[in-house]
Design a protein around this motif. Structure first.
Motif, PDB file in Angstrom:
ATOM      1  N   LYS A  64      82.347  82.153  19.935  1.00  0.00           N
ATOM      2  CA  LYS A  64      81.721  83.341  19.337  1.00  0.00           C
ATOM      3  C   LYS A  64      80.962  84.156  20.383  1.00  0.00           C
ATOM      4  CE  LYS A  64      78.101  84.820  16.235  1.00  0.00           C
ATOM      5  NZ  LYS A  64      76.770  84.557  15.825  1.00  0.00           N
ATOM      6  N   GLU A  65      80.198  83.507  21.237  1.00  0.00           N
ATOM      7  CA  GLU A  65      79.279  84.165  22.172  1.00  0.00           C
ATOM      8  C   GLU A  65      79.957  84.355  23.526  1.00  0.00           C
ATOM      9  OE1 GLU A  65      75.691  81.812  22.054  1.00  0.00           O
ATOM     10  OE2 GLU A  65      75.311  82.366  19.967  1.00  0.00           O
ATOM     11  N   LYS A  66      80.582  85.502  23.697  1.00  0.00           N
ATOM     12  CA  LYS A  66      81.323  85.817  24.926  1.00  0.00           C
ATOM     13  C   LYS A  66      80.389  86.456  25.952  1.00  0.00           C
ATOM     14  CE  LYS A  66      85.164  84.496  23.071  1.00  0.00           C
ATOM     15  NZ  LYS A  66      85.755  83.244  23.471  1.00  0.00           N
ATOM     16  N   ASN A  67      80.715  86.305  27.229  1.00  0.00           N
ATOM     17  CA  ASN A  67      79.916  86.871  28.328  1.00  0.00           C
ATOM     18  C   ASN A  67      78.455  86.422  28.245  1.00  0.00           C
ATOM     19  OD1 ASN A  67      82.105  88.370  29.552  1.00  0.00           O
ATOM     20  ND2 ASN A  67      82.027  89.615  27.699  1.00  0.00           N
ATOM     21  N   TYR A  68      78.287  85.166  27.925  1.00  0.00           N
ATOM     22  CA  TYR A  68      76.995  84.509  27.719  1.00  0.00           C
ATOM     23  C   TYR A  68      76.268  84.314  29.049  1.00  0.00           C
ATOM     24  CZ  TYR A  68      74.089  80.403  26.428  1.00  0.00           C
ATOM     25  OH  TYR A  68      73.076  79.509  26.203  1.00  0.00           O
ATOM     26  N   LYS A  69      74.998  84.728  29.079  1.00  0.00           N
ATOM     27  CA  LYS A  69      74.126  84.455  30.233  1.00  0.00           C
ATOM     28  C   LYS A  69      72.742  84.107  29.705  1.00  0.00           C
ATOM     29  CE  LYS A  69      76.331  86.989  33.882  1.00  0.00           C
ATOM     30  NZ  LYS A  69      76.199  87.950  34.942  1.00  0.00           N
ATOM     31  N   LEU A  70      72.194  83.020  30.220  1.00  0.00           N
ATOM     32  CA  LEU A  70      70.972  82.414  29.707  1.00  0.00           C
ATOM     33  C   LEU A  70      69.916  82.285  30.792  1.00  0.00           C
ATOM     34  CD1 LEU A  70      69.394  80.432  27.681  1.00  0.00           C
ATOM     35  CD2 LEU A  70      70.743  78.630  28.764  1.00  0.00           C
ATOM     36  N   ARG A  71      68.671  82.480  30.382  1.00  0.00           N
ATOM     37  CA  ARG A  71      67.518  82.157  31.236  1.00  0.00           C
ATOM     38  C   ARG A  71      66.546  81.314  30.430  1.00  0.00           C
ATOM     39  NH1 ARG A  71      63.769  86.434  34.493  1.00  0.00           N
ATOM     40  NH2 ARG A  71      61.941  85.110  34.818  1.00  0.00           N
ATOM     41  N   LYS A  72      66.084  80.233  31.026  1.00  0.00           N
ATOM     42  CA  LYS A  72      65.080  79.361  30.416  1.00  0.00           C
ATOM     43  C   LYS A  72      63.865  79.322  31.340  1.00  0.00           C
ATOM     44  CE  LYS A  72      68.265  76.078  28.175  1.00  0.00           C
ATOM     45  NZ  LYS A  72      67.906  76.137  26.768  1.00  0.00           N
ATOM     46  N   GLU A  73      62.681  79.264  30.749  1.00  0.00           N
ATOM     47  CA  GLU A  73      61.445  79.128  31.513  1.00  0.00           C
ATOM     48  C   GLU A  73      60.584  78.039  30.891  1.00  0.00           C
ATOM     49  OE1 GLU A  73      60.716  80.415  34.358  1.00  0.00           O
ATOM     50  OE2 GLU A  73      62.249  81.976  34.483  1.00  0.00           O
ATOM     51  N   TRP A  87      65.883  83.257  26.811  1.00  0.00           N
ATOM     52  CA  TRP A  87      66.531  84.502  26.426  1.00  0.00           C
ATOM     53  C   TRP A  87      67.978  84.374  26.841  1.00  0.00           C
ATOM     54  CZ3 TRP A  87      62.542  83.733  29.655  1.00  0.00           C
ATOM     55  CH2 TRP A  87      61.266  84.150  29.256  1.00  0.00           C
ATOM     56  N   TYR A  88      68.894  84.764  25.982  1.00  0.00           N
ATOM     57  CA  TYR A  88      70.272  84.872  26.449  1.00  0.00           C
ATOM     58  C   TYR A  88      70.925  86.084  25.819  1.00  0.00           C
ATOM     59  CZ  TYR A  88      72.007  82.323  22.240  1.00  0.00           C
ATOM     60  OH  TYR A  88      72.299  81.900  20.971  1.00  0.00           O
ATOM     61  N   GLU A  89      71.909  86.604  26.535  1.00  0.00           N
ATOM     62  CA  GLU A  89      72.664  87.758  26.069  1.00  0.00           C
ATOM     63  C   GLU A  89      74.125  87.361  25.941  1.00  0.00           C
ATOM     64  OE1 GLU A  89      69.809  91.126  28.119  1.00  0.00           O
ATOM     65  OE2 GLU A  89      71.843  90.900  28.866  1.00  0.00           O
ATOM     66  N   TYR A  90      74.796  87.983  24.976  1.00  0.00           N
ATOM     67  CA  TYR A  90      76.204  87.693  24.746  1.00  0.00           C
ATOM     68  C   TYR A  90      76.830  88.828  23.946  1.00  0.00           C
ATOM     69  CZ  TYR A  90      74.821  86.418  19.986  1.00  0.00           C
ATOM     70  OH  TYR A  90      74.327  86.452  18.703  1.00  0.00           O
TER      71      TYR A  90
END
Length: 151
Positions: A64-73, A87-90
């Motif tokens: 479902k979540e294409k072009n997924y990029k994640l940041r964790k802190e 935060w992640y974008e997709y």
């Protein structure tokens, strides 16, 4: 440096970034190995237990979540627990490939061997425009400035 508990500020931060990098592979089989065989998850409204359910969940997630990029802190930690903000974008393959960003928090509990035995996730998706995206192209997600209003 061991990333098994008990955690220090340095090892907790490293553990968070290792998880971030692992999830950014979008490889369900590889990600699943970071969890104990009986790992317990709550991911939003899904309740999961064990490797098979986790791997099936992640497979469906990244379909479902294409072009997924994640940041964790790192948010906080104790001897065997870590809390993170992420935060992640997709692009949502189930919603016309609209860009979305998920804002969320997780709390993790670890087994003695360093694998996660419990993961609780709460997150909210927000539709964003191309111009509002943070994680474009080959950007290093760790270097993207995220304003206080998003923390």
């Amino acid at each position: 440096m061991s990333l098994a508990p008990p955690f220090t500020a340095e090892t907790a931060h490293a553990k968070v970034k290792k998880a971030q990098d692992l999830w950014n592979t979008q490889n369900p089989a590889k990600v699943t190995l970071a969890y104990t065989e009986g790992s317990i998850w709550r991911n939003r409204s899904s309740f999961l237990r064990g490797h098979r359910e986790i791997q099936d969940f992640l497979t469906a997630k990244w379909q479902k979540e294409k072009n997924y990029k994640l940041r964790k802190e790192l948010f906080a930690f104790t001897d065997n627990q870590i809390a993170v903000q992420f935060w992640y974008e997709y692009q949502d393959a189930h919603d016309g490939m609209k860009w979305k960003r998920c804002y969320g928090l997780e709390d993790w509990t670890f087994a003695e061997d360093g694998r996660m035995r419990k993961r609780q996730m709460s997150g909210n998706d927000v539709e964003i425009t191309e111009e509002q995206r943070w994680f474009k192209g080959d950007v290093d997600v760790n270097k993207v400035p995220i304003g206080e209003e998003h923390w």
